[in-house]
Design a protein around this motif. Sequence first.
Motif, PDB file in Angstrom:
ATOM      1  N   PHE A  14       0.771   0.406  59.626  1.00 31.08           N
ATOM      2  CA  PHE A  14       2.074   0.704  59.014  1.00 31.08           C
ATOM      3  C   PHE A  14       3.186  -0.062  59.716  1.00 31.08           C
ATOM      4  CE2 PHE A  14       5.897   3.408  59.362  1.00 31.08           C
ATOM      5  CZ  PHE A  14       6.303   3.381  58.042  1.00 31.08           C
ATOM      6  N   GLU A  18       5.341  -3.192  58.122  1.00 31.91           N
ATOM      7  CA  GLU A  18       6.800  -3.095  57.945  1.00 31.91           C
ATOM      8  C   GLU A  18       7.540  -4.147  58.766  1.00 31.91           C
ATOM      9  OE1 GLU A  18       8.282  -1.396  55.660  1.00 31.91           O
ATOM     10  OE2 GLU A  18       6.331  -0.653  55.030  1.00 31.91           O
ATOM     11  N   LEU A  22      10.205  -7.510  57.457  1.00 35.06           N
ATOM     12  CA  LEU A  22      11.623  -7.606  57.832  1.00 35.06           C
ATOM     13  C   LEU A  22      12.171  -8.986  57.462  1.00 35.06           C
ATOM     14  CD1 LEU A  22      11.847  -5.951  61.359  1.00 35.06           C
ATOM     15  CD2 LEU A  22      12.797  -5.103  59.225  1.00 35.06           C
TER      16      LEU A  22
ATOM     17  N   LEU B 137      13.996   2.364  55.071  1.00 37.47           N
ATOM     18  CA  LEU B 137      12.880   2.114  55.979  1.00 37.47           C
ATOM     19  C   LEU B 137      13.178   0.905  56.868  1.00 37.47           C
ATOM     20  CD1 LEU B 137      10.061   2.962  56.790  1.00 37.47           C
ATOM     21  CD2 LEU B 137       9.151   1.488  54.989  1.00 37.47           C
ATOM     22  N   GLY B 138      13.715  -0.152  56.225  1.00 36.43           N
ATOM     23  CA  GLY B 138      14.055  -1.346  56.990  1.00 36.43           C
ATOM     24  C   GLY B 138      15.082  -1.035  58.066  1.00 36.43           C
ATOM     25  N   ILE B 141      13.452   0.796  60.879  1.00 37.59           N
ATOM     26  CA  ILE B 141      12.673  -0.100  61.751  1.00 37.59           C
ATOM     27  C   ILE B 141      13.596  -0.899  62.656  1.00 37.59           C
ATOM     28  CG2 ILE B 141      11.144  -2.108  61.747  1.00 37.59           C
ATOM     29  CD1 ILE B 141       9.961  -0.954  59.148  1.00 37.59           C
ATOM     30  N   GLU B 142      14.692  -1.380  62.070  1.00 38.86           N
ATOM     31  CA  GLU B 142      15.644  -2.134  62.890  1.00 38.86           C
ATOM     32  C   GLU B 142      16.182  -1.252  64.020  1.00 38.86           C
ATOM     33  OE1 GLU B 142      16.358  -5.231  62.791  1.00 38.86           O
ATOM     34  OE2 GLU B 142      16.047  -6.007  60.781  1.00 38.86           O
ATOM     35  N   ILE B 145      13.474  -0.873  66.586  1.00 38.30           N
ATOM     36  CA  ILE B 145      13.345  -2.093  67.417  1.00 38.30           C
ATOM     37  C   ILE B 145      14.444  -2.103  68.470  1.00 38.30           C
ATOM     38  CG2 ILE B 145      13.534  -4.612  67.389  1.00 38.30           C
ATOM     39  CD1 ILE B 145      12.271  -4.558  64.594  1.00 38.30           C
ATOM     40  N   LEU B 195       8.808   5.908  64.343  1.00 38.12           N
ATOM     41  CA  LEU B 195       8.757   5.903  62.882  1.00 38.12           C
ATOM     42  C   LEU B 195       7.862   6.992  62.308  1.00 38.12           C
ATOM     43  CD1 LEU B 195       8.505   2.025  62.383  1.00 38.12           C
ATOM     44  CD2 LEU B 195      10.503   3.468  62.005  1.00 38.12           C
TER      45      LEU B 195
END
Lengths: 173, 200
Positions: A14, A18, A22, B137-138, B141-142, B145, B195
């Motif tokens: 997962f 993802e 990006l 979601l993006g 994730i950012e 990170i 996540l």
Amino acid sequence: MTDMELTAAPRDEFVVRELSRLGRHSPGPAFSQHVLARVSRPQPGAVVLLRRARAWTLEPRRALVLAGGYAASAVLALWLVLPWLAARSAAIGFGAQWLSERALGAVRDAALALAGWALASGLAELVRSLSPSGERMWLVLVTLSIGYAGCVAGLHYLLRTPRGKNVLVVPPV
Amino acid sequence: MPVAKDLRSLTDREVVALAQAGREAAYRELLRRYERPVFSLIYRMVRNRALAEDLAQDTFVKVLNALDSYRPDHKFSSWIFKIANNAAIDQLRRREIQTLSLDGAPDARTPHELGATALQARDRSESPLAELEARELGSAIERAIGRLRPEYRACILLRHVEGRSYEEIAETLDLPLGTVKTYIHRARHELREYLSPLRD
């Protein structure tokens, strides 16, 4: 840590999926122009030398001194210094005489060769038709000297660098 | 003499050789190839758009002015990513960077600026609902990170966003290969933890 552990862990699928989805960010529209304005591209050696010499020479005060000195020394050497030294110094005169004899000999030989060629080519007729007088010759020489000094001064003012200004060089798009 | 269109078919080394000969088109080609990867890496490291742009500019200026010292036995991409990463790490060490919502840059003041600086992470052909979910979601994730240690962040970005090999990452970051693998493993683990609510 083995490659298997890194590549085959299903629980990471997962995250890996993802991450790979990006997108990339873009910098501002003028980014590359700003970069290129700060980059100095390599130049051929001759161009670099010429630019350094030009930059050194065109520093305003230095250029004025150089131009003035060059013009003055050229005029002095032509009209005063060399004849004065040759006439008044025995040693210099002897050396100059010896040199001048040599030089005159060479010039005479060259002149004879040139004259032979000129007579053969019909150029003599053209030269004879000019027949400049002594006064005219002086006028020509004085005009040439003034013109030469004027060109030197003019070139200096045309090519001088802008003093105290930072000129931003933006390359063409 | 190759024109700009032809330059696109050349390898990095060939383009660098042309740039070393003073060809401006080659400089532009190197910029075209690497401005987005380098800027993205730095942006995700320092999490500030204006700062990232300055650092990316500094990176390119440093690289392009030092092309004569480039050794062809190394990959150009490794070299430029190394300088970019060093610039970002140095910056992170100098000052504490506040976290940024990648829904928009922190220096954005208006909704328009927020929209203009938001990350475009997904295919625009997705449905509005899917796009919204993907965008959330993006962003998550950012944000995740951004919570990683800088060393983990650089490794995971180079590996999974830029698609670099482990060996290349090791060369880029001046780290042993085993350390790179460990960092990536730990980074994935931490991202998975961050996540996990989204997966559920």
